[in-house]
Design an enzyme around this catalytic site. Structure first.
Site, mmCIF file in Angstrom:
data_model
loop_
_atom_site.group_PDB
_atom_site.id
_atom_site.type_symbol
_atom_site.label_atom_id
_atom_site.label_comp_id
_atom_site.label_asym_id
_atom_site.label_seq_id
_atom_site.Cartn_x
_atom_site.Cartn_y
_atom_site.Cartn_z
ATOM 1 C CG HIS A 85 6.438 9.482 36.575
ATOM 2 N ND1 HIS A 85 7.399 10.463 36.568
ATOM 3 C CD2 HIS A 85 6.866 8.526 35.715
ATOM 4 C CE1 HIS A 85 8.370 10.106 35.739
ATOM 5 N NE2 HIS A 85 8.080 8.933 35.214
ATOM 6 N NE ARG A 171 19.407 2.665 33.955
ATOM 7 C CZ ARG A 171 18.196 3.231 34.063
ATOM 8 N NH1 ARG A 171 17.970 4.137 35.000
ATOM 9 N NH2 ARG A 171 17.237 2.895 33.254
ATOM 10 C CB SER A 186 15.543 5.118 37.338
ATOM 11 O OG SER A 186 15.652 6.446 36.917
HETATM 12 N N1 URA Z 1 13.057 8.166 33.347
HETATM 13 C C1 URA Z 1 13.780 8.042 34.472
HETATM 14 O O1 URA Z 1 13.744 8.896 35.360
HETATM 15 N N2 URA Z 1 14.546 6.954 34.614
HETATM 16 C C2 URA Z 1 14.618 5.971 33.680
HETATM 17 O O2 URA Z 1 15.330 5.007 33.882
HETATM 18 C C3 URA Z 1 13.867 6.129 32.500
HETATM 19 C C4 URA Z 1 13.084 7.238 32.370
#
Ligand code: URA
Length: 438
Positions: A85, A171, A186
């Site tokens: 990621h 958010r 997240s």
């Molecule tokens: N990418 C995400 O999936 N969540 C976040 O909070 C920030 C970047």
């Protein structure tokens, strides 16, 4: 499980106390079910934003969000499953050549990726510029492709981490995105729900990153590594530069071109270096290499002998895309007009602000100005110079591609502002700042 009063939980976090596991699970469960209204979740998120979380709370939150939907079970695949990621940036197409290179050694790479967000590009948008390529596979198709060819890159299904989907939307409009605890939960809730054994994280730092300051990027990397360890996953995090764009091509089809160039041993040095380092670690965590050095050599070899390119071709075919793309880049979408950006003076480039260049690419049509904007898959930027390069007055710094001249002009104005030319060379920034294993 005991029931709680939301008002009391909001107050508890507002006053800086630590939540229990049950309290966090209650909040996430009730919010996902629609029993806790947006206004109470917003208030709680803002309390978290200011009061922060302990590492225990962060781990509980991540797992509660991961378990809010399906936890994909890939245990029927006996190979090691390693995901990667990136926290996102400009020109970061690394997943596209990396996943097939690693999979070509028999490590499974099940990848759920994202779309472009703000000034940053998204792997799914890039892949969809290949004619026919599908990213919205069902869970069954996804499992079949990962088990048959070892790699698939798809969008998050509706049933993976639904709590994050709702919370992220909230958010986004309540100024609570840029918080370490909430970003960690997240990102990792989605990753953990997708079923890997190990994860390699590329945490970006610099003007084009979520976390612009190195100390903040490092804190995020440490928090993410900590959660993965707690969840029983092997993990390595790299902190890498995103102060200038990665590579030379920015934009959806253009980044597919550059990804294929990497797989054909013709990629730009910075992209190749990140691919070697992340790939080396993925092979170590996938138990195919005994050391990072060996892993890097294996990735180099898979580039030189085209085994990564062949795996990429199989993945494209399996996901409905036209595999001809590996031999004929002209099947990719192209923009109709282009414009050169010329240097206003002679000197050395000391800054190419990644965020501003990302916005310039967005204005060309490569990103979304609103949630519903349609992408121009051929639009984008080809950089002919990077930070540290010398140039002469009137020499071309970049070529911009778009659908019309009006967009080109707007984007060019923004691009010019991102570039700084001086007489003296800039202070050198590392490409890879730090590796965190713990
Ligand atoms: N990418 C995400 O999936 N969540 C976040 O909070 C920030 C970047």
């Amino acid at each position: 499980m005991p029931d709680f009063i939301p008002y009391e939980l909001i107050m508890k976090k507002r006053d800086g106390a630590e939540h229990t596991k049950d309290e966090i699970e209650y909040l996430i469960r009730e919010y996902t079910k629609g029993n806790l209204p947006d206004y109470q979740m917003s208030a709680w998120l803002m309390a978290v934003y200011f009061r922060k979380m302990t590492s225990k709370e962060r781990a509980y939150l991540t797992m509660a969000m991961a378990k809010s939907g399906d936890m994909i079970d890939l245990s029927f695949i006996k190979k090691k499953k390693v995901d990667k990621h990136s926290t996102g940036g400009v020109g970061d197409k690394v997943s596209i050549p990396l996943a097939p290179l690693v999979a070509s050694y028999g490590v499974s790479v099940p990848m759920m990726s994202g779309r472009g967000l703000g000034h940053t590009g998204g792997t799914l948008d890039k892949l969809e510029s290949i004619p026919g390529f599908r990213t919205n596979l069902s869970e069954t198709e996804y499992k079949e492709i990962v088990s048959r060819i070892g790699v698939a890159i798809i969008s998050q299904t509706e049933r993976v981490a639904p709590a994050d989907k709702k919370m992220y939307a909230l958010r986004d409009v309540t100024a609570t995105v840029d918080n370490l605890d909430l970003i960690t939960a997240s990102i990792l809730s989605k990753k953990l729900a997708a079923g890997p054994d190990a994860i390699v994280l590329d945490v970006k730092t610099g003007s084009g990153a979520f976390m612009q300051r190195f100390e903040d990027s490092k804190a995020l990397a440490i928090a993410m590594v900590d959660i993965c360890k707690n969840a029983g996953k092997d993990v390595v995090a790299l902190i890498t530069d995103m102060d200038q764009p990665l590579g030379e091509k920015i934009g959806n089809a253009l980044e597919i071109e550059e990804s294929i160039e990497v797989l054909k041993d013709q990629g730009p040095p910075d992209v190749v270096e990140i691919v070697l380092e992340l790939g080396g670690w993925m092979l170590v965590l996938g138990e195919k290499a005994g050391s990072l050095k060996e892993g890097r050599e294996m990735i180099k070899k898979a580039i030189a002998n085209s085994q990564g390119l062949k795996k990429f071709e199989s993945m494209v075919k399996a996901q409905g895309g036209d595999p001809l793309v590996v031999r004929d880049l002209s099947i990719l979408p192209k923009s109709s007009v282009s414009k050169e950006v010329l240097a206003s003076k002679s000197g050395i480039i000391v800054k190419m602000d990644a965020r501003e260049i990302g916005i310039s690419a967005l204005l060309l049509g490569a990103g979304r100005e609103t949630k519903d904007s349609k992408l121009d898959l051929g639009a984008g930027i080809v950089l002919h110079k990077k930070v540290g390069d010398r140039l002469k007055k009137e020499e071309s710094i970049a070529t911009l591609y778009s659908a019309n001249n009006e967009k080109l002009e707007k984007a060019k104005e923004r691009f010019i502002k991102a570039i700084e030319i001086r007489d003296k060379p800039p202070q050198k920034r590392p490409l890879i700042f730090e590796t965190i294993k713990m």
